[in-house]
Design a protein around this motif. Structure first.
Motif, PDB file in Angstrom:
ATOM      1  N   CYS A  13       0.812  -1.229   0.000  1.00 40.27           N
ATOM      2  CA  CYS A  13       0.000   0.000   0.000  1.00 40.27           C
ATOM      3  C   CYS A  13       0.841   1.272   0.000  1.00 40.27           C
ATOM      4  O   CYS A  13       0.287   2.372   0.093  1.00 40.27           O
ATOM      5  N   SER A  14       2.163   1.162  -0.111  1.00 41.26           N
ATOM      6  CA  SER A  14       3.008   2.354  -0.028  1.00 41.26           C
ATOM      7  C   SER A  14       3.372   2.940  -1.384  1.00 41.26           C
ATOM      8  O   SER A  14       3.832   4.081  -1.445  1.00 41.26           O
ATOM      9  N   LEU A  15       3.178   2.192  -2.473  1.00 44.32           N
ATOM     10  CA  LEU A  15       3.616   2.655  -3.785  1.00 44.32           C
ATOM     11  C   LEU A  15       2.454   3.221  -4.589  1.00 44.32           C
ATOM     12  O   LEU A  15       1.374   2.623  -4.640  1.00 44.32           O
ATOM     13  N   GLY A  50      -4.491  -5.731  -3.015  1.00 39.80           N
ATOM     14  CA  GLY A  50      -4.964  -5.978  -1.650  1.00 39.80           C
ATOM     15  C   GLY A  50      -3.865  -5.979  -0.620  1.00 39.80           C
ATOM     16  O   GLY A  50      -3.596  -7.000   0.012  1.00 39.80           O
ATOM     17  N   GLY A  51      -3.230  -4.833  -0.410  1.00 33.02           N
ATOM     18  CA  GLY A  51      -2.044  -4.784   0.445  1.00 33.02           C
ATOM     19  C   GLY A  51      -2.284  -4.534   1.914  1.00 33.02           C
ATOM     20  O   GLY A  51      -1.342  -4.585   2.706  1.00 33.02           O
ATOM     21  N   LEU A  52      -3.535  -4.240   2.301  1.00 33.24           N
ATOM     22  CA  LEU A  52      -3.862  -4.088   3.721  1.00 33.24           C
ATOM     23  C   LEU A  52      -4.540  -5.380   4.153  1.00 33.24           C
ATOM     24  O   LEU A  52      -5.647  -5.692   3.703  1.00 33.24           O
ATOM     25  N   ASP A  63      -7.996   0.874   0.438  1.00 27.83           N
ATOM     26  CA  ASP A  63      -8.936   1.990   0.455  1.00 27.83           C
ATOM     27  C   ASP A  63     -10.295   1.589   1.031  1.00 27.83           C
ATOM     28  O   ASP A  63     -11.282   2.320   0.861  1.00 27.83           O
ATOM     29  N   GLY A  64     -10.358   0.439   1.694  1.00 30.26           N
ATOM     30  CA  GLY A  64     -11.623  -0.029   2.247  1.00 30.26           C
ATOM     31  C   GLY A  64     -12.448  -0.863   1.296  1.00 30.26           C
ATOM     32  O   GLY A  64     -13.519  -1.366   1.673  1.00 30.26           O
ATOM     33  N   SER A  65     -11.979  -1.064   0.069  1.00 32.08           N
ATOM     34  CA  SER A  65     -12.688  -1.912  -0.894  1.00 32.08           C
ATOM     35  C   SER A  65     -11.999  -3.266  -0.998  1.00 32.08           C
ATOM     36  O   SER A  65     -10.825  -3.419  -0.628  1.00 32.08           O
ATOM     37  N   TYR A  66     -12.728  -4.240  -1.518  1.00 27.87           N
ATOM     38  CA  TYR A  66     -12.204  -5.606  -1.615  1.00 27.87           C
ATOM     39  C   TYR A  66     -12.476  -6.170  -3.007  1.00 27.87           C
ATOM     40  O   TYR A  66     -13.584  -6.032  -3.531  1.00 27.87           O
TER      41      TYR A  66
END
Length: 269
Positions: A45-47, A62-64, A94-97
Protein backbone atom coordinates in the motif's frame (compact mmCIF):
# COMPACT_ATOMS: atom_id res chain seq x y z
CA UNK A 1 6.29 -34.69 1.29
CA UNK A 2 6.31 -31.01 2.03
CA UNK A 3 7.62 -29.39 5.18
CA UNK A 4 5.07 -28.23 7.70
CA UNK A 5 5.04 -24.62 8.82
CA UNK A 6 7.15 -23.90 11.87
CA UNK A 7 5.16 -21.57 14.11
CA UNK A 8 7.13 -19.31 16.44
CA UNK A 9 4.75 -19.27 19.37
CA UNK A 10 4.31 -16.02 21.26
CA UNK A 11 6.55 -14.25 18.75
CA UNK A 12 3.98 -11.67 17.80
CA UNK A 13 3.41 -10.44 21.36
CA UNK A 14 6.98 -9.24 21.71
CA UNK A 15 7.32 -8.04 18.15
CA UNK A 16 4.02 -6.17 18.09
CA UNK A 17 4.88 -4.41 21.33
CA UNK A 18 8.10 -3.20 19.72
CA UNK A 19 6.15 -2.12 16.58
CA UNK A 20 8.56 -3.94 14.29
CA UNK A 21 7.71 -6.22 11.35
CA UNK A 22 6.60 -9.72 12.27
CA UNK A 23 9.21 -12.04 10.71
CA UNK A 24 7.46 -15.11 9.35
CA UNK A 25 10.65 -17.06 8.79
CA UNK A 26 9.59 -20.62 8.06
CA UNK A 27 10.76 -23.85 6.50
CA UNK A 28 7.46 -24.21 4.64
CA UNK A 29 4.75 -24.27 3.44
CA UNK A 30 4.82 -26.04 1.15
CA UNK A 31 8.39 -25.64 -0.06
CA UNK A 32 11.66 -25.40 1.82
CA UNK A 33 12.30 -22.11 -0.01
CA UNK A 34 9.03 -20.57 -1.11
CA UNK A 35 10.10 -17.38 -2.87
CA UNK A 36 13.13 -15.30 -3.72
CA UNK A 37 11.40 -12.11 -2.54
CA UNK A 38 13.12 -9.59 -0.32
CA UNK A 39 11.18 -9.35 2.95
CA UNK A 40 12.70 -5.88 3.44
CA UNK A 41 11.16 -4.52 0.23
CA UNK A 42 8.55 -1.76 -0.02
CA UNK A 43 5.62 -1.89 2.37
CA UNK A 44 2.33 -2.94 0.79
CA UNK A 45 0.00 0.00 0.00
CA UNK A 46 3.01 2.35 -0.03
CA UNK A 47 3.62 2.65 -3.78
CA UNK A 48 1.63 4.96 -6.04
CA UNK A 49 2.36 2.82 -9.10
CA UNK A 50 2.58 -0.89 -8.12
CA UNK A 51 2.53 -1.89 -11.79
CA UNK A 52 6.29 -1.31 -11.86
CA UNK A 53 6.79 -3.97 -9.17
CA UNK A 54 7.05 -7.74 -9.36
CA UNK A 55 3.60 -8.57 -7.96
CA UNK A 56 4.87 -11.94 -6.79
CA UNK A 57 6.88 -9.95 -4.25
CA UNK A 58 4.63 -6.93 -3.68
CA UNK A 59 1.04 -7.58 -2.60
CA UNK A 60 -1.30 -5.49 -4.74
CA UNK A 61 -4.00 -4.30 -4.95
CA UNK A 62 -4.96 -5.98 -1.65
CA UNK A 63 -2.04 -4.78 0.44
CA UNK A 64 -3.86 -4.09 3.72
CA UNK A 65 -4.32 -7.50 5.32
CA UNK A 66 -7.00 -8.33 7.89
CA UNK A 67 -6.82 -11.43 10.08
CA UNK A 68 -10.42 -11.72 11.24
CA UNK A 69 -11.67 -13.89 14.10
CA UNK A 70 -15.12 -14.99 15.34
CA UNK A 71 -16.55 -15.25 18.84
CA UNK A 72 -19.67 -17.38 18.21
CA UNK A 73 -22.00 -18.16 21.11
CA UNK A 74 -25.39 -18.85 19.48
CA UNK A 75 -24.74 -21.50 18.36
CA UNK A 76 -21.30 -21.78 19.94
CA UNK A 77 -18.36 -22.86 17.80
CA UNK A 78 -14.79 -23.74 18.66
CA UNK A 79 -13.21 -24.07 22.10
CA UNK A 80 -14.61 -22.06 24.97
CA UNK A 81 -11.23 -20.46 25.62
CA UNK A 82 -10.38 -19.34 22.10
CA UNK A 83 -11.71 -17.21 19.31
CA UNK A 84 -11.91 -18.95 15.93
CA UNK A 85 -10.67 -18.06 12.46
CA UNK A 86 -12.89 -16.22 10.03
CA UNK A 87 -10.29 -15.54 7.37
CA UNK A 88 -7.40 -13.52 5.97
CA UNK A 89 -8.66 -10.73 3.74
CA UNK A 90 -6.81 -8.39 1.34
CA UNK A 91 -8.22 -4.85 1.53
CA UNK A 92 -7.37 -2.79 -1.57
CA UNK A 93 -5.76 -0.11 0.63
CA UNK A 94 -8.94 1.99 0.45
CA UNK A 95 -11.62 -0.03 2.25
CA UNK A 96 -12.69 -1.91 -0.89
CA UNK A 97 -12.20 -5.61 -1.62
CA UNK A 98 -11.70 -7.64 -4.74
CA UNK A 99 -13.65 -10.88 -4.75
CA UNK A 100 -13.41 -14.34 -6.34
CA UNK A 101 -10.53 -13.21 -8.55
CA UNK A 102 -9.79 -16.48 -10.36
CA UNK A 103 -12.73 -18.91 -10.72
CA UNK A 104 -10.41 -21.39 -12.43
CA UNK A 105 -8.86 -21.96 -8.96
CA UNK A 106 -12.10 -22.34 -7.01
CA UNK A 107 -10.95 -25.65 -5.54
CA UNK A 108 -13.61 -27.90 -4.04
CA UNK A 109 -11.35 -30.30 -2.17
CA UNK A 110 -9.48 -28.23 0.41
CA UNK A 111 -9.21 -31.09 2.91
CA UNK A 112 -7.81 -33.42 0.28
CA UNK A 113 -5.32 -30.83 -0.98
CA UNK A 114 -4.01 -30.30 2.55
CA UNK A 115 -3.76 -34.01 3.22
CA UNK A 116 -2.08 -34.84 -0.07
CA UNK A 117 0.52 -32.09 0.38
CA UNK A 118 1.61 -33.03 3.88
CA UNK A 119 -0.46 -30.48 5.78
CA UNK A 120 -2.61 -32.84 7.84
CA UNK A 121 -1.58 -31.04 11.03
CA UNK A 122 -2.93 -27.79 9.58
CA UNK A 123 -6.16 -29.55 8.62
CA UNK A 124 -6.54 -30.96 12.13
CA UNK A 125 -6.07 -27.49 13.61
CA UNK A 126 -8.62 -26.03 11.21
CA UNK A 127 -11.22 -28.59 12.25
CA UNK A 128 -11.04 -27.14 15.77
CA UNK A 129 -10.28 -23.45 15.22
CA UNK A 130 -11.62 -22.64 11.72
CA UNK A 131 -15.18 -23.87 11.95
CA UNK A 132 -18.57 -23.04 10.49
CA UNK A 133 -21.46 -22.52 12.93
CA UNK A 134 -23.58 -24.90 10.85
CA UNK A 135 -20.89 -27.57 10.63
CA UNK A 136 -20.17 -26.90 6.95
CA UNK A 137 -16.42 -26.55 7.39
CA UNK A 138 -15.37 -27.63 3.92
CA UNK A 139 -17.74 -25.17 2.26
CA UNK A 140 -16.55 -22.42 4.62
CA UNK A 141 -12.90 -23.04 3.75
CA UNK A 142 -13.71 -23.18 0.04
CA UNK A 143 -15.56 -19.87 0.31
CA UNK A 144 -12.69 -18.15 2.11
CA UNK A 145 -10.20 -19.38 -0.50
CA UNK A 146 -12.41 -18.52 -3.49
CA UNK A 147 -13.47 -15.10 -2.27
CA UNK A 148 -10.21 -13.90 -0.71
CA UNK A 149 -7.32 -16.31 -1.29
CA UNK A 150 -7.52 -16.13 -5.08
CA UNK A 151 -7.14 -12.34 -4.90
CA UNK A 152 -3.61 -12.28 -3.47
CA UNK A 153 -1.13 -11.30 -6.17
CA UNK A 154 1.71 -13.08 -4.34
CA UNK A 155 -0.27 -16.34 -4.34
CA UNK A 156 -0.55 -16.71 -8.09
CA UNK A 157 0.58 -20.21 -9.16
CA UNK A 158 3.27 -18.58 -11.31
CA UNK A 159 4.81 -17.15 -8.13
CA UNK A 160 5.53 -20.63 -6.77
CA UNK A 161 8.43 -22.87 -7.79
CA UNK A 162 8.18 -24.64 -11.11
CA UNK A 163 6.50 -28.01 -10.86
CA UNK A 164 4.35 -27.13 -7.86
CA UNK A 165 1.35 -29.44 -7.54
CA UNK A 166 -2.20 -28.32 -8.20
CA UNK A 167 -3.49 -26.20 -5.36
CA UNK A 168 -0.10 -25.67 -3.72
CA UNK A 169 -0.82 -21.96 -3.37
CA UNK A 170 -4.08 -22.75 -1.55
CA UNK A 171 -2.27 -25.12 0.80
CA UNK A 172 0.27 -22.40 1.53
CA UNK A 173 -2.55 -19.91 2.13
CA UNK A 174 -4.26 -22.09 4.75
CA UNK A 175 -0.99 -22.89 6.49
CA UNK A 176 -0.09 -19.21 6.65
CA UNK A 177 -3.52 -18.24 8.00
CA UNK A 178 -3.20 -20.85 10.74
CA UNK A 179 0.33 -19.70 11.55
CA UNK A 180 -0.72 -16.07 11.87
CA UNK A 181 -3.78 -16.95 13.96
CA UNK A 182 -1.59 -18.81 16.43
CA UNK A 183 0.32 -15.59 17.09
CA UNK A 184 -2.89 -13.63 17.76
CA UNK A 185 -4.36 -15.15 20.96
CA UNK A 186 -7.22 -12.66 21.38
CA UNK A 187 -8.88 -14.61 24.20
CA UNK A 188 -5.64 -14.83 26.19
CA UNK A 189 -4.81 -11.17 25.63
CA UNK A 190 -8.22 -10.08 26.90
CA UNK A 191 -8.06 -12.46 29.86
CA UNK A 192 -4.60 -11.17 30.79
CA UNK A 193 -6.21 -7.76 31.30
CA UNK A 194 -9.14 -9.11 33.34
CA UNK A 195 -11.70 -9.30 30.50
CA UNK A 196 -13.34 -12.73 30.39
CA UNK A 197 -16.67 -14.04 29.08
CA UNK A 198 -19.58 -13.43 31.44
CA UNK A 199 -23.38 -13.62 31.46
CA UNK A 200 -23.66 -10.64 33.78
CA UNK A 201 -20.66 -8.38 33.19
CA UNK A 202 -20.71 -5.70 30.50
CA UNK A 203 -17.74 -3.84 29.07
CA UNK A 204 -17.06 -0.58 27.31
CA UNK A 205 -15.36 -0.40 23.93
CA UNK A 206 -12.60 1.63 25.53
CA UNK A 207 -11.97 -1.14 28.08
CA UNK A 208 -11.66 -3.72 25.31
CA UNK A 209 -9.41 -1.69 23.02
CA UNK A 210 -7.23 -0.53 25.90
CA UNK A 211 -6.83 -4.12 27.12
CA UNK A 212 -5.82 -5.39 23.69
CA UNK A 213 -3.49 -2.44 23.15
CA UNK A 214 -1.80 -3.18 26.48
CA UNK A 215 -1.41 -6.88 25.68
CA UNK A 216 -0.47 -6.72 22.00
CA UNK A 217 0.75 -3.20 21.30
CA UNK A 218 -1.99 -2.49 18.75
CA UNK A 219 -5.71 -1.73 18.51
CA UNK A 220 -7.86 -4.10 16.42
CA UNK A 221 -11.30 -3.47 14.95
CA UNK A 222 -14.00 -4.97 17.18
CA UNK A 223 -17.49 -5.69 15.88
CA UNK A 224 -20.74 -6.57 17.63
CA UNK A 225 -24.01 -8.17 16.62
CA UNK A 226 -26.80 -5.68 17.27
CA UNK A 227 -24.20 -3.20 18.43
CA UNK A 228 -23.68 -4.88 21.82
CA UNK A 229 -22.91 -8.61 21.42
CA UNK A 230 -19.16 -9.00 20.79
CA UNK A 231 -18.71 -11.42 17.92
CA UNK A 232 -15.80 -10.46 15.64
CA UNK A 233 -12.36 -8.89 15.71
CA UNK A 234 -9.92 -7.94 12.95
CA UNK A 235 -6.17 -7.43 13.27
CA UNK A 236 -4.56 -5.30 10.54
CA UNK A 237 -1.20 -5.63 8.80
CA UNK A 238 0.86 -4.32 5.94
CA UNK A 239 3.39 -6.77 4.52
CA UNK A 240 6.74 -6.58 2.81
CA UNK A 241 7.53 -9.18 0.19
CA UNK A 242 5.32 -12.21 -0.37
CA UNK A 243 2.40 -13.28 1.79
CA UNK A 244 4.25 -16.60 2.17
CA UNK A 245 7.56 -15.49 3.65
CA UNK A 246 7.50 -11.72 3.90
CA UNK A 247 7.49 -9.36 6.88
CA UNK A 248 4.23 -8.72 8.75
CA UNK A 249 3.82 -5.15 10.02
CA UNK A 250 0.91 -4.77 12.46
CA UNK A 251 -0.94 -1.46 12.62
CA UNK A 252 -3.82 0.04 14.57
CA UNK A 253 -7.14 -0.62 12.85
CA UNK A 254 -7.88 2.23 10.42
CA UNK A 255 -11.58 2.19 11.25
CA UNK A 256 -13.93 1.48 14.10
CA UNK A 257 -16.09 -1.63 14.12
CA UNK A 258 -19.83 -1.93 14.75
CA UNK A 259 -19.81 -1.98 18.58
CA UNK A 260 -21.52 0.64 20.70
CA UNK A 261 -19.40 2.55 23.19
CA UNK A 262 -20.90 0.95 26.30
CA UNK A 263 -22.91 -2.05 27.44
CA UNK A 264 -20.95 -4.61 25.42
CA UNK A 265 -21.59 -8.26 26.23
CA UNK A 266 -18.92 -10.97 25.92
CA UNK A 267 -20.96 -14.09 26.55
CA UNK A 268 -19.35 -17.46 27.31
CA UNK A 269 -19.73 -20.17 24.70
Amino acid sequence: MFAHLVVLTNLLVAVMAAQDPVPFNTTGPPFEKMTTCDSQGPLSCSLEDPSQENLCCYESPGGLILQTQFWDTSPPSGPGDSWTIHGLWPDNCDGSYSSDCDPSRNYRDISQLLTDQGASDTLSFMKTYWVDIHGQNEQFWEHEWWKHGTCYSTLQPSCLPSGSPRGAEAVAFFQQVVALFKTLPTYDWLASQGITPSRSQTYTLEELTSALKAASGFVPEISCSGGHMINEISWYFYITGSLLDGGWNPIDAPKRGSCASTGLRYYPK
